[in-house]
Design a protein around this motif. Structure first.
Motif, mmCIF file in Angstrom:
data_model
loop_
_atom_site.group_PDB
_atom_site.id
_atom_site.type_symbol
_atom_site.label_atom_id
_atom_site.label_comp_id
_atom_site.label_asym_id
_atom_site.label_seq_id
_atom_site.Cartn_x
_atom_site.Cartn_y
_atom_site.Cartn_z
ATOM 1 N N LYS A 220 0.827 -1.212 0.000
ATOM 2 C CA LYS A 220 0.000 0.000 0.000
ATOM 3 C C LYS A 220 0.860 1.261 0.000
ATOM 4 C CE LYS A 220 -4.109 -1.916 2.239
ATOM 5 N NZ LYS A 220 -4.935 -1.933 3.480
ATOM 6 N N ILE A 221 1.834 1.337 0.907
ATOM 7 C CA ILE A 221 2.607 2.580 0.990
ATOM 8 C C ILE A 221 3.561 2.730 -0.179
ATOM 9 C CG2 ILE A 221 2.376 2.667 3.490
ATOM 10 C CD1 ILE A 221 5.290 1.790 3.724
ATOM 11 N N ARG A 222 4.057 1.623 -0.706
ATOM 12 C CA ARG A 222 4.909 1.724 -1.883
ATOM 13 C C ARG A 222 4.089 2.124 -3.116
ATOM 14 N NH1 ARG A 222 9.022 3.529 -1.356
ATOM 15 N NH2 ARG A 222 9.649 2.797 -3.422
ATOM 16 N N THR A 223 2.866 1.637 -3.200
ATOM 17 C CA THR A 223 1.983 2.018 -4.303
ATOM 18 C C THR A 223 1.716 3.518 -4.267
ATOM 19 O OG1 THR A 223 0.909 -0.150 -4.337
ATOM 20 C CG2 THR A 223 -0.289 1.682 -5.355
ATOM 21 N N ARG A 224 1.448 4.041 -3.076
ATOM 22 C CA ARG A 224 1.200 5.479 -2.952
ATOM 23 C C ARG A 224 2.433 6.283 -3.362
ATOM 24 N NH1 ARG A 224 0.523 6.251 2.499
ATOM 25 N NH2 ARG A 224 2.557 7.252 2.741
ATOM 26 N N ALA A 225 3.613 5.810 -2.955
ATOM 27 C CA ALA A 225 4.849 6.525 -3.274
ATOM 28 C C ALA A 225 5.085 6.579 -4.786
ATOM 29 C CB ALA A 225 6.032 5.859 -2.577
ATOM 30 N N ILE A 226 4.937 5.434 -5.437
ATOM 31 C CA ILE A 226 5.163 5.387 -6.894
ATOM 32 C C ILE A 226 4.094 6.186 -7.626
ATOM 33 C CG2 ILE A 226 5.313 3.900 -8.916
ATOM 34 C CD1 ILE A 226 7.680 3.703 -6.966
ATOM 35 N N SER A 287 -6.550 8.001 -9.814
ATOM 36 C CA SER A 287 -7.124 7.708 -8.508
ATOM 37 C C SER A 287 -6.463 8.557 -7.434
ATOM 38 C CB SER A 287 -6.930 6.225 -8.174
ATOM 39 O OG SER A 287 -7.295 5.981 -6.830
ATOM 40 N N ARG A 288 -7.275 9.167 -6.545
ATOM 41 C CA ARG A 288 -6.738 9.964 -5.456
ATOM 42 C C ARG A 288 -6.829 9.214 -4.132
ATOM 43 N NH1 ARG A 288 -5.418 15.038 -6.579
ATOM 44 N NH2 ARG A 288 -4.014 14.563 -4.862
ATOM 45 N N THR A 289 -7.026 7.900 -4.198
ATOM 46 C CA THR A 289 -7.076 7.107 -2.978
ATOM 47 C C THR A 289 -5.745 7.207 -2.248
ATOM 48 O OG1 THR A 289 -8.614 5.541 -3.982
ATOM 49 C CG2 THR A 289 -7.420 4.803 -2.037
ATOM 50 N N TRP A 290 -5.809 7.438 -0.935
ATOM 51 C CA TRP A 290 -4.592 7.542 -0.132
ATOM 52 C C TRP A 290 -4.326 6.174 0.480
ATOM 53 C CZ3 TRP A 290 -1.294 11.697 0.515
ATOM 54 C CH2 TRP A 290 -0.303 11.552 1.484
ATOM 55 N N GLU A 291 -3.470 5.387 -0.193
ATOM 56 C CA GLU A 291 -3.147 4.064 0.315
ATOM 57 C C GLU A 291 -2.345 4.202 1.600
ATOM 58 O OE1 GLU A 291 -2.231 5.244 -2.637
ATOM 59 O OE2 GLU A 291 -3.029 3.986 -4.244
ATOM 60 N N ARG A 292 -2.781 3.530 2.637
ATOM 61 C CA ARG A 292 -2.165 3.713 3.947
ATOM 62 C C ARG A 292 -2.035 2.381 4.672
ATOM 63 N NH1 ARG A 292 -3.801 7.888 8.814
ATOM 64 N NH2 ARG A 292 -4.647 6.304 10.193
#
Length: 300
Positions: A220-226, A287-292
């Protein structure tokens, strides 16, 4: 256990800079489980009036604001229904008159002495922005997560500090920044505003991130970073010259001379590739989903 802050508090933000060395802005979205840990580390050895701290509770549905008010009554608290980190940062900045300004994620731990070191280059006018070194705590993580970070720490860009999670900006730097745009990767956005000679990497500023406990949280956090980096590139806020493939190649070259890291390297490559495929599968990066990751925020 009780905590205290030795600075004056305002309903919205601090605007009396007398005696205060720096302002600290902490955006918080449902951080009830970690906000005490964050603030306690910041204030562990703080002198009276040293920092003016504002916690911006954005879109919170938990007790983050109540916890801050209860255990840190002199910390300023702003509450907004808008669940947006950049909106929270802009709210705290509006009317704020204290410099340098430190921006700190609520799930991190950083000592008072590290914060003092972080702002030193700015106070001495040696740089416009500064960042520190990140230590990743993985003792509560699964083997796959530990393997990933054992390789990730060999990334070349980490050798000169980690511009993310916490950074400080001088008054001149804040003037250049203006308002934070509505982007996912605000850290990288700020970094790109300043040339390398304007950025200070402070070795004596060490902060700790608690790694995800499981692979799902890591992805999740790596997806948000990329996704955040790609978003910046598409919006023209970041250079497209940095090649992910090139960065991975440099990491592989470093690690291949250490046979004990070969298997973790396989895990690292697999996770990295899966994350990039996942980002591509999302579509047009809209997508603006904030993966956390929630696992590292669990109470123990």
């Amino acid at each position: 256990m009780s905590y205290y802050l030795n600075t004056s508090s305002r309903a919205k933000c601090h605007n009396d800079s007398s005696g205060v060395r720096a302002a600290i802005v902490i955006p918080a979205h449902n951080e009830a489980n970690v906000i005490r840990r964050c603030l306690a580390s910041v204030l562990q050895s703080a002198n009276q009036g040293e920092f003016a701290i504002t916690v911006v509770c954005n879109g919170c549905t938990d007790d983050t604001a109540a916890i801050v008010r209860r255990y840190f009554p002199r910390v300023a608290v702003i509450e907004t229904a808008v669940a947006s980190k950049t909106h929270a940062l802009n709210l705290a900045d509006s009317g704020q008159k204290i410099y340098p300004r430190i921006y700190l994620d609520a799930d991190l731990e950083v000592t008072t002495s590290s914060l003092r070191s972080l702002i030193e280059p700015l106070l001495n006018k040696e740089a416009l922005v500064s960042c520190g070194k990140m230590y990743v705590y993985t003792q509560s993580s699964s083997y796959a997560v530990k393997a990933f970070y054992s390789i990730w720490q060999h990334n070349q860009y980490l050798s000169s500090g980690k511009f993310g999670g916490i950074f400080a900006i001088s008054e001149k730097g804040v003037e250049r920044l203006g308002a934070f745009p509505d982007v996912t990767n605000d850290d990288e956005y700020v970094k790109q505003l300043f040339e390398s000679h304007e950025r200070a990497h402070v070795d004596n500023c060490v902060f700790q991130m608690s790694a995800p406990h499981n692979l799902s949280g890591l992805v999740k956090i790596r997806t948000r970073a990329i996704r955040g980096t790609v978003e910046l590139q598409k919006l023209g806020y970041a250079s497209r010259n940095s090649s992910a493939a090139g960065s991975l190649t440099k990491v592989v070259k470093k690690v291949l001379v250490q046979p004990s890291l070969w298997f973790p390297l396989v895990i690292y490559i697999a996770i990295s590739m899966w994350v990039r495929v996942k980002v591509l599968l999302v579509g047009k990066y809209s997508s603006r989903t904030w993966e956390r990751d929630e696992s590292s925020r669990e109470l123990v």
